[in-house]
Design a protein around this motif. Structure first.
Motif, mmCIF file in Angstrom:
data_model
loop_
_atom_site.group_PDB
_atom_site.id
_atom_site.type_symbol
_atom_site.label_atom_id
_atom_site.label_comp_id
_atom_site.label_asym_id
_atom_site.label_seq_id
_atom_site.Cartn_x
_atom_site.Cartn_y
_atom_site.Cartn_z
ATOM 1 N N ARG A 158 0.815 -1.224 0.000
ATOM 2 C CA ARG A 158 0.000 0.000 0.000
ATOM 3 C C ARG A 158 0.847 1.271 0.000
ATOM 4 N N THR A 159 2.059 1.206 0.549
ATOM 5 C CA THR A 159 2.828 2.437 0.760
ATOM 6 C C THR A 159 4.024 2.603 -0.172
ATOM 7 N N ASP A 160 4.414 1.558 -0.896
ATOM 8 C CA ASP A 160 5.604 1.648 -1.748
ATOM 9 C C ASP A 160 5.272 1.093 -3.132
ATOM 10 N N PRO A 161 5.291 1.931 -4.172
ATOM 11 C CA PRO A 161 4.939 1.458 -5.516
ATOM 12 C C PRO A 161 5.820 0.317 -6.023
ATOM 13 N N LEU A 162 7.077 0.217 -5.551
ATOM 14 C CA LEU A 162 7.919 -0.877 -6.026
ATOM 15 C C LEU A 162 7.396 -2.215 -5.506
ATOM 16 N N TYR A 163 7.003 -2.250 -4.235
ATOM 17 C CA TYR A 163 6.377 -3.462 -3.705
ATOM 18 C C TYR A 163 5.063 -3.741 -4.436
ATOM 19 N N ALA A 164 4.299 -2.686 -4.722
ATOM 20 C CA ALA A 164 3.032 -2.865 -5.439
ATOM 21 C C ALA A 164 3.281 -3.452 -6.825
ATOM 22 N N SER A 165 4.318 -2.961 -7.499
ATOM 23 C CA SER A 165 4.649 -3.492 -8.823
ATOM 24 C C SER A 165 4.945 -4.983 -8.753
ATOM 25 N N LEU A 166 5.732 -5.381 -7.759
ATOM 26 C CA LEU A 166 6.084 -6.793 -7.623
ATOM 27 C C LEU A 166 4.859 -7.639 -7.275
ATOM 28 N N SER A 167 3.964 -7.098 -6.439
ATOM 29 C CA SER A 167 2.726 -7.817 -6.116
ATOM 30 C C SER A 167 1.910 -8.078 -7.376
ATOM 31 N N HIS A 168 1.748 -7.037 -8.194
ATOM 32 C CA HIS A 168 0.955 -7.180 -9.421
ATOM 33 C C HIS A 168 1.627 -8.151 -10.399
ATOM 34 N N ALA A 169 2.962 -8.099 -10.484
ATOM 35 C CA ALA A 169 3.672 -9.023 -11.373
ATOM 36 C C ALA A 169 3.473 -10.466 -10.919
ATOM 37 N N ARG A 170 3.494 -10.679 -9.597
ATOM 38 C CA ARG A 170 3.279 -12.023 -9.063
ATOM 39 C C ARG A 170 1.838 -12.482 -9.323
ATOM 40 N N LEU A 171 0.882 -11.559 -9.162
ATOM 41 C CA LEU A 171 -0.519 -11.903 -9.435
ATOM 42 C C LEU A 171 -0.712 -12.240 -10.907
ATOM 43 N N ALA A 172 -0.028 -11.519 -11.798
ATOM 44 C CA ALA A 172 -0.139 -11.803 -13.231
ATOM 45 C C ALA A 172 0.291 -13.236 -13.531
ATOM 46 N N LEU A 173 1.391 -13.672 -12.931
ATOM 47 C CA LEU A 173 1.861 -15.040 -13.134
ATOM 48 C C LEU A 173 0.835 -16.054 -12.629
ATOM 49 N N SER A 174 0.302 -15.792 -11.436
ATOM 50 C CA SER A 174 -0.661 -16.724 -10.843
ATOM 51 C C SER A 174 -1.947 -16.783 -11.668
ATOM 52 N N ALA A 175 -2.428 -15.618 -12.099
ATOM 53 C CA ALA A 175 -3.661 -15.576 -12.889
ATOM 54 C C ALA A 175 -3.476 -16.276 -14.232
ATOM 55 N N ALA A 176 -2.296 -16.101 -14.841
ATOM 56 C CA ALA A 176 -2.035 -16.775 -16.116
ATOM 57 C C ALA A 176 -2.056 -18.289 -15.942
ATOM 58 N N SER A 177 -1.443 -18.780 -14.863
ATOM 59 C CA SER A 177 -1.457 -20.222 -14.602
ATOM 60 C C SER A 177 -2.876 -20.726 -14.359
ATOM 61 N N ALA A 178 -3.707 -19.876 -13.744
ATOM 62 C CA ALA A 178 -5.091 -20.256 -13.451
ATOM 63 C C ALA A 178 -6.000 -20.126 -14.668
#
Length: 419
Positions: A257-277
Motif C-alpha cells: 500500500r505504501t511503496d509502488p515498487l512493492y506494489a509493482s512486484l505484487s501485481h507481477a506475481r498476481l499476473a503469473l498466478s492468474a495466467a497459470s489459473a
C-alpha cells in the motif's frame, strides 16, 4: 540555525532499518568499546545530525559512527570544517565495524549460556544489524549459485541463531519484532532454496514456519516477501487458486500500500498466478498495473536487501513468463531478451533461467532450431539445476510433442543424454 539535511546518513539509517534512538544506542555502545566510558549520544543529537544543524560531529562521535557504519565520516554526509579531514578510511571503518559487531554478538551468546533469567544479556540493534548483514550475504550467494542445500542449511543455521537470541537475551519489544522478522526472512530464504532445487515438500514446511514468524514480527515488508514466496510455491505445486490467494495476500500488506515498487512486484506475481489459473484478462490487467507502479517507484529509496533483485530487467522477465503462459510467444521472447540484457554479471542462476525461458518462447513460435540453439547455451552451465533443469525438461517434452520425428529433436535428445 538549521543546515542542509544529511541525506546520506538518513539513507544509511533507512537501509539498515535503524531509527534515531537505535543509532544513538549503537554510537554509545561503540564509544564504550573505544573509551571504556559510557557514551552520552541521544536521539536529539542524532536528529541534529540528520537536520544538518550539526554538520561535523565531535571526534569521538566520528570514530563511533565509522565503527558502527563501516563508512568514512564524509561518506555519511558530514561536511568537514575548514582544514578538516574525512576521518578513518572506508576499509579501516569496515574492519572496525566487523570487530564491533563480532564482539557484541560473542558477548551475548557467551553470557546467554550461563546467565540466570534475571540477568540475561541484552540483545540490541547491533545484533539486528549484524544479522541483516548475514541476510544480505545469503541473497548474494543465491544470485551467484542459485538455491542449493548449502544456502538452505546456512539460512536454517541463522534461524536457530536468531531464535536463540530471542529466547536467551533481554530485548525491547521493537528488537524482538525485528528478530522475528529476521527469523522469518532466514526461513523464507531456506524455503526459496528448496523451491529452486524443486524440493517442494521441504519448501512447504519452511513456508509454514515463515508465515508464523512473519505474523509474530508485524513487519509488512517481510510479510510481503513471504506471501510472494507462498504464491510461487502454490503455483509450482499446481494449486493455482491458492497461488492467486497468496498473491492477493501480498497486496494486503502495508508494504504494497505504501511503496509502488512493492506494489509493482505484487501485481507481477498476481499476473503469473492468474495466467497459470487461466484468467487471461486478469493477468493482462495485472501486468499493466505492475508496469505502471514500477514507473511511479522511487528506485533510489533505501529498501531491504530482499528487494535488490527487483529491477526493470526482472519486471521484464516476469512479464515474459506471464506472456509465455498465456501463449503469447513473440511477446514472451521480447521481454525475456530485455531481462537478459539487464542482468548483473553475478546473476548466473537468473541468466540460465531466463535463457531457458527464451528458448521456450522461441519454441512456442515454431522456431525449433533457434530454440535448441538457445537452450544449448544453458545445458552445461553449473547453474542449470533445480528450476532451470526443470525448465529444460519442459523444453525437451514440448519439442518432442511438436516435432516427434524431426532431426532437430533427435539431435537435441542425444545432446541432453550425453550432457
Amino acid at each position: 540555525m538549521p543546515g542542509t539535511p544529511n541525506h546520506a546518513l538518513a539513507a544509511w539509517m533507512d537501509k539498515q532499518q535503524v531509527d534515531a534512538g537505535d543509532l544513538a544506542d549503537l554510537v554509545n555502545d561503540a564509544l564504550a568499546r573505544l573509551t571504556g566510558a559510557e557514551g552520552k549520544a541521544s536521539e536529539r543529537l542524532v536528529y541534529r545530525w540528520l537536520s544538518g544543524e550539526n554538520q561535523w560531529p565531535q571526534g569521538k562521535y566520528q570514530q563511533a559512527l565509522v565503527m558502527v557504519t563501516g563508512r568514512s565520516i564524509t561518506d555519511l554526509g558530514f561536511v568537514p570544517r575548514s582544514g578538516g579531514t574525512g576521518g578513518p578510511a572506508p576499509r579501516e571503518g569496515r574492519v572496525k565495524r566487523r570487530a564491533f559487531f563480532t564482539a557484541s554478538t560473542g558477548t551475548v551468546l557467551a553470557l546467554a549460556a550461563t546467565a540466570p533469567a534475571a540477568a540475561r544479556p541484552t540483545v540490541g540493534t547491533s545484533d539486528v544489524l549484524r544479522l541483516h548483514g548475514e541476510l544480505a550475504r545469503l541473497y548474494a550467494m543465491d544470485d551467484e549459485q542459485g538455491g542449493t542445500t548449502v544456502l538452505e542449511n546456512a539460512a536454517l543455521g541463522l534461524v536457530e541463531e536468531t531464535r536463540g537470541l530471542q529466547q536467551n537475551g533481554s530485548a525491547t519489544q521493537k528488537t524482538r519484532s525485528r528478530l522475528y522478522a529476521l527469523a522469518a526472512a532466514f526461513t523464507a530464504t531456506a524455503m526459496w532454496a528448496a523451491v529452486d532445487s524443486r524440493r517442494l515438500d521441504d519448501a512447504q514446511g519452511h513456508l509454514n514456519s515463515a508465515i508464523h514468524l512473519a505474523g509474530l514480527s508485524g513487519d509488512g515488508q517481510v510479510q510481503h516477501q513471504i506471501w510472494r514466496y507462498a504464491a510461487m510455491l502454490a503455483d509450482q505445486r499446481g494449486r493455482y487458486a491458492d497461488s492467486v490467494a497468496a498473491a492477493e495476500a501480498a497486496m494486503n500488506t502495508r508494504a504494497h500500500r505504501t511503496d509502488p515498487l512493492y506494489a509493482s512486484l505484487s501485481h507481477a506475481r498476481l499476473a503469473l498466478s492468474a495466467a497459470s489459473a487461466g484468467d487471461q484478462s486478469r493477468a493482462v490487467r495485472a501486468m499493466t498495473r505492475a508496469a505502471d507502479a514500477f514507473g511511479r517507484a522511487e528506485l533510489a529509496r533505501p529498501r531491504p536487501a530482499s528487494m535488490d533483485f527487483y529491477t526493470l530487467g526482472e519486471l521484464h522477465g516476469l512479464t515474459g513468463i506471464t506472456h509465455y503462459r498465456l501463449g503469447h510467444g513473440e511477446n514472451a521472447e521480447f521481454h525475456t531478451h530485455q531481462a537478459l540484457a539487464a542482468l548483473r554479471p553475478e546473476q548466473h542462476r537468473n541468466r540460465a533461467y531466463y535463457t531457458a525461458q527464451t528458448a521456450l518462447a522461441q519454441l512456442q513460435q515454431g522456431e525449433a532450431e533457434q530454440a535448441c540453439a538457445t537452450a544449448a547455451t544453458v545445458i552445461s552451465e553449473p547453474a542449470a539445476t533445480g528450476r532451470v533443469s526443470h525448465l529444460l525438461g519442459t523444453f525437451t517434452a514440448s519439442l518432442t510433442m511438436r516435432a516427434p520425428g524431426a532431426a532437430i529433436t533427435r539431435a537435441w535428445t542425444e545432446r541432453v543424454r550425453t550432457a
